[in-house]
Each structure stands twice: as structure tokens, then as C-alpha cells.
Design an enzyme around this catalytic site. Structure first.
Site, PDB file in Angstrom:
ATOM      1  N   ARG A  78       0.708  -1.322  -0.043  1.00  0.00           N
ATOM      2  CA  ARG A  78       0.096  -0.005  -0.005  1.00  0.00           C
ATOM      3  C   ARG A  78       0.865   1.341   0.110  1.00  0.00           C
ATOM      4  O   ARG A  78       1.851   1.376   0.504  1.00  0.00           O
ATOM      5  CB  ARG A  78      -1.062   0.011   1.291  1.00  0.00           C
ATOM      6  N   SER A 142       7.302  -4.703   7.134  1.00  0.00           N
ATOM      7  CA  SER A 142       7.139  -5.524   8.452  1.00  0.00           C
ATOM      8  C   SER A 142       7.601  -6.906   8.380  1.00  0.00           C
ATOM      9  O   SER A 142       6.867  -7.833   8.537  1.00  0.00           O
ATOM     10  CB  SER A 142       5.320  -5.321   8.413  1.00  0.00           C
ATOM     11  N   ASP A 196       5.128  -2.502  11.377  1.00  0.00           N
ATOM     12  CA  ASP A 196       3.732  -2.149  11.319  1.00  0.00           C
ATOM     13  C   ASP A 196       3.363  -2.003  12.657  1.00  0.00           C
ATOM     14  O   ASP A 196       2.457  -1.472  12.981  1.00  0.00           O
ATOM     15  CB  ASP A 196       3.062  -3.399  10.534  1.00  0.00           C
TER      16      ASP A 196
HETATM   17  C1  GLC Z   1       5.873 -10.730  10.975  1.00  0.00           C
HETATM   18  C2  GLC Z   1       7.093 -10.095  11.030  1.00  0.00           C
HETATM   19  C3  GLC Z   1       6.814  -8.695  11.899  1.00  0.00           C
HETATM   20  C4  GLC Z   1       5.369  -8.105  11.606  1.00  0.00           C
HETATM   21  C5  GLC Z   1       4.125  -9.242  11.900  1.00  0.00           C
HETATM   22  C6  GLC Z   1       3.066  -8.662  11.404  1.00  0.00           C
HETATM   23  O1  GLC Z   1       5.899 -11.455  12.447  1.00  0.00           O
HETATM   24  O2  GLC Z   1       8.178 -10.464  11.187  1.00  0.00           O
HETATM   25  O3  GLC Z   1       8.043  -7.769  11.800  1.00  0.00           O
HETATM   26  O4  GLC Z   1       5.469  -7.132  12.505  1.00  0.00           O
HETATM   27  O5  GLC Z   1       4.598 -10.216  10.784  1.00  0.00           O
HETATM   28  O6  GLC Z   1       2.800  -8.164  10.215  1.00  0.00           O
END
Ligand code: GLC
Length: 464
Positions: A78, A142, A196
Site C-alpha cells: 500500500r 513489516s 507495522d
Molecule cells: C511478522 C514480521 C513482523 C511483523 C508481523 C506482523 O511476524 O516478522 O515484523 O510485525 O509479521 O505483520
């Protein structure tokens, strides 16, 4: 018509129910173990919780500016244009969302970053951004990143099914900048790199000072919270009286009792051995665990004994998804007509009401365990900050599991009440919609406040 052996059937059903249940003892043990692994991670030693510093603290609510955010973290990619008003308000001025094709997730790293740069090019053109100006961009990436500053960090290891080559061990901001350059985009300056969870926490705490935890319950799961810099051993030179948000990467917590279904799922995944908690809690995996239990029950003649096609339809990996489980659990009609229709659409005909009831219970055991583990993990972080639960804690949560899965959040709340009784009211989960995108803009603004150009410098770059 074949009739199942009631004894064998009943024994297997109770076995499954016990297998997925979490006792009070399990929950308390998990909370203690979590504290142990948080301590290890913060001290800089190798442990299942990475406890990664984010280099930002909570916002004051007075940050201002206009930022572009680019968000990669799961099935979708996004881009957002976000305006912060300096009074706790955020406005999303434009957005573009695209699905990330599997071949892009699992191809060459360069192609993945080119895919993002192409998305950015289309967004800038469509929204009429002037290419002669400079816009600040916050990159929400993320995955577990070892940060080296507010806008730099190295991908430690891919999660959530991504395997794009040549990215692990590299600075993802440099890879993004190179891709933007290849695409001829030079009006973008990357000023922040965010997870995130941190974005989600920032988005809520911009207008709510009681927020000190950010949680994602979606394709993956993770959390961040506010920690004293003095407790983060690897932060040499940071003012000890200060605070910083720490990305825990709790999906990798490994002191959890796994079932044979969890072990088989792990072995068949693209990252065996990694992310044990995530593989028991998050949306990417719940459907697959339930499918494995379902297939076992069919093979043991406990389920769908007279329903044609069940084994064939559910034998394939991924053939029961988490949204489908939610639909099954959400059917509250007396004859489970919705489950019946779902099975028919899947090509399974002749299911009995007992089959449908058992299928619904089975989904409930798997999702109930996921919700229980997520609640215990949240409880561990809150009690780390406030052992007696004396203060109010707002937990900003985002992700499809929390937002959409039938009764998932209610199950989490019930576990917290079992654990802490009335004191559980001090923990409030609130949905922080679009948190990771809006929050990344706040991170960029916090970073700008600390930068030599001074606070809010990017607000000058008004958006079209
Ligand atoms: C996975 C990633 C992490 C992220 C999570 C939620 O666990 O390693 O960095 O925050 O997914 O998206």
C-alpha cells in the site's frame, strides 16, 4: 450408511479438545517464559524475542507534516499520502493498494523492490505529484529488521511466506532507494523505516497518551511497546532516562507447547523452525492447522464418514483458509446451514449435522488457542511494564484476524479476565485502522523533529 464407532470417535474428539486447550497453568508459565525471553533479548543475548530498538519514542501529538508512506508486510502493498495536523489528527489524502503476487514475494529481491518502485511511480503520476519537489517517505517494512538508525536497517530473515532472494542481510532502505533510482524517481527522500507494530502504536498514541502497546493480528503477528532506554543494552550512548519503542518480533517466541499438527505445518513451511508462535496464532496459519486436524479426523473415520469428496477436497495444502474458518465459526443457525453451503461449494456433499458441529468445534479449538496465546502474550508485555496492573493500558491493534475473525477479540478478552479478573479492565484493546500506514508518517514526523532541519520541515511540501 456407515456408522462411526462412538467410543473411538468420542475418544479422539476429547483428545483434540484437550490438545488445543490452554490451562491457567499454561498461560502463567507462558507469561513467565515471555518475561525471561524479553530480558534475554533486551540484554543483547540471543533469544527467541529479538527486542529490536526503533529509535523513536511515542509522539507528542503536535507533530505536523505531509508524508508518503509505503507499506509492505503481507499479501498487500500500500501507498498512502498522509497529512498530520499537529493536533492529534491524521488525514489520508490518497491511497493505492495492490496485491503482491506470489512470484514477486518469492522471486528475486530486485524484482520485489522494482515492483514497489513501479507502484510508487503510478501513484505519483495519478495523484499529480510534482517531480521537481522533494517528498518525505516513511517505509513500513513489516519483517524483522535490525535497525541501524531511524531510516536504515537490515532484514534479518524473511517471514510470512516471503523468500525473495538477495534481501536478507541487506539494508532494505538502500534497496528501495536503488529501485526508485532505477525507475527514475528522484523526488522521494526516505526518512523513516518502520515496523507495522510501531506504526500502529504511533497512530493511536498520536491522540491517546495511554497507548503503550502496538499489536498486529493479521497475516503475521507481532507487538511493540515502550521501554526505558536504560534497559536496552545494545543502545550504548542513549540517554538513560529516555524511552524508546521496541519491536519485539514476538511471532518467534518459542516456549510454546506444539501439537503434531503444528510440527507438520512447520516442516512443510518455507521457514521451518522459525516463528513458532506466529504459526499458532496468525491468519496465515490458522486455516492450515485446522485443515490438518480435519484431514486427520477424516482419515480416522471420525468426520465426514458418509460425505463424499471430503478427503479429496481438503487434502491440498491451503484448501481451508482462515476467513473460511471464521465463516464456519460464525454460523449460529441450528442446522448450520451456512457450513452446509460452504461444504457444498467446496464439493463435499452429504455432510451430517454432527459433521458440521464437529467441524465448527474443531475450528473453535484452533482459533481459541490462537486467541488465548495472543492474550497471554499481550498480558506478558503489559505486566512487564506494570506488574500490578495499576494503570490503564491502551493496546492499539490492527490486522484482519482482530478486525474480522468471528469472536477472536472476545476470546482474547475472556482469557484476560480469567487471568486478572476485574483488573483486566485496565487493558483496553482498540482497533487502530490503517495504523501501520498512518503511524509510519508519524514516525517520519518524530524523526524530522529530531533532525537538524527542525520540526515539521516536510509540511512545507504540500501535497497536490
Ligand atoms: C511478522 C514480521 C513482523 C511483523 C508481523 C506482523 O511476524 O516478522 O515484523 O510485525 O509479521 O505483520
Amino acid at each position: 450408511m456407515i456408522t462411526p464407532s462412538l467410543d473411538a470417535c468420542g475418544a479422539f474428539v476429547s483428545y483434540l479438545e484437550t490438545l488445543f486447550a490452554l490451562s491457567m497453568n499454561d498461560l502463567h508459565t507462558m507469561i513467565n517464559d515471555f518475561h525471561g525471553d524479553m530480558r534475554t533479548g533486551l540484554s543483547g543475548h540471543e533469544g527467541s524475542l529479538k527486542m529490536l530498538p526503533s529509535f523513536v519514542d511515542k509522539p507528542t501529538g503536535r507533530e505536523k507534516g505531509a508524508f508518503i508512506t509505503l507499506d509492505l508486510g503481507g499479501t498487500h502493498f500500500r501507498i498512502l499520502a498522509v497529512q498530520l495536523d499537529g493536533k492529534g489528527g491524521t488525514t489520508v489524502l490518497g491511497t493505492r493498494q495492490t496485491a503482491v503476487p506470489r512470484k514477486v514475494m518469492q522471486g528475486r529481491g530486485e524484482a520485489l523492490f522494482d515492483f514497489m518502485a513501479e507502484g510508487m511511480d503510478a501513484f505519483l503520476t495519478k495523484r499529480g505529484f510534482e517531480r521537481t519537489r522533494t517528498y518525505d517517505l516513511a517505509f513500513t517494512f513489516s519483517f524483522p529488521v535490525e535497525p541501524t538508525g531511524v531510516s536504515a536497517g537490515m532484514l534479518i530473515k524473511w517471514t510470512k511466506g516471503f523468500t525473495a532472494t538477495g534481501v536478507e542481510g541487506k539494508d532494505v532502505v538502500i534497496l528501495l532507494k536503488e529501485a526508485l533510482r532505477r525507475k527514475g524517481i528522484d523526488c522521494i527522500r526516505v526518512t523513516a523505516l518502520a515496523n507495522d507494530t510501531v506504526g500502529t502504536l504511533m497512530a493511536r498514541s498520536y491522540r491517546d497518551p495511554s497507548c503503550d502497546l502496538g499489536v498486529i493480528l493479521g497475516t503475521g503477528t507481532n507487538a511493540c511497546y515502550r521501554e526505558k532506554c536504560a534497559h536496552i543494552a545494545r543502545l550504548e550512548g542513549a540517554p538513560p532516562e529516555g524511552f524508546m519503542i521496541v519491536n519485539m518480533e514476538w511471532g518467534n517466541f518459542d516456549k510454546v507447547r506444539r501439537t503434531c499438527y503444528d510440527r507438520d505445518l512447520d516442516a512443510a513451511s518455507v521457514n521451518p523452525g522459525a516463528m513458532p508462535l506466529e504459526k499458532m496464532v496468525s491468519g496465515m496459519y490458522l486455516g492450515e492447522i485446522a485443515r490438518r486436524v480435519l484431514v486427520d479426523a477424516v482419515q480416522r473415520d471420525v468426520l465426514f464418514l458418509n460425505a463424499a469428496g471430503a478427503l479429496k477436497r481438503f487434502k491440498r495444502k491451503g484448501s481451508l483458509t482462515t476467513p473460511e474458518m471464521s465463516l464456519i465459526e460464525g454460523d449460529d443457525t441450528s442446522d448450520l446451514a451456512g457450513v452446509h453451503d460452504f461444504l457444498k461449494q467446496k464439493g463435499v456433499s452429504g455432510s451430517s449435522i454432527e459433521d458440521r458441529r464437529l467441524l465448527k468445534r474443531l475450528c473453535g479449538w484452533v482459533s481459541g488457542r490462537g486467541a488465548g496465546l495472543a492474550a497471554a502474550a499481550t498480558a506478558a508485555v503489559v505486566t512487564w511494564m506494570d506488574p500490578e496492573l495499576k494503570h490503564r493500558h491502551t493496546v492499539a491493534v490492527d490486522g484482519s484476524l482482530f478486525e474480522k475473525y468471528t469472536r477472536f477479540s472476545a476470546k482474547m478478552r475472556a482469557v484476560l479476565t480469567d487471568l486478572y479478573g476485574k483488573k483486566a479492565d485496565n487493558i483496553a484493546w482498540v482497533h487502530s485502522r490503517d495504523g501501520s500506514g498512518r503511524g509510519a508518517a508519524i514516525i517520519a514526523a518524530v524523526a524530522a523533529t529530531a533532525s537538524p532541519q527542525g520540526p515539521g520541515h516536510s509540511s512545507k511540501a504540500n501535497f497536490p
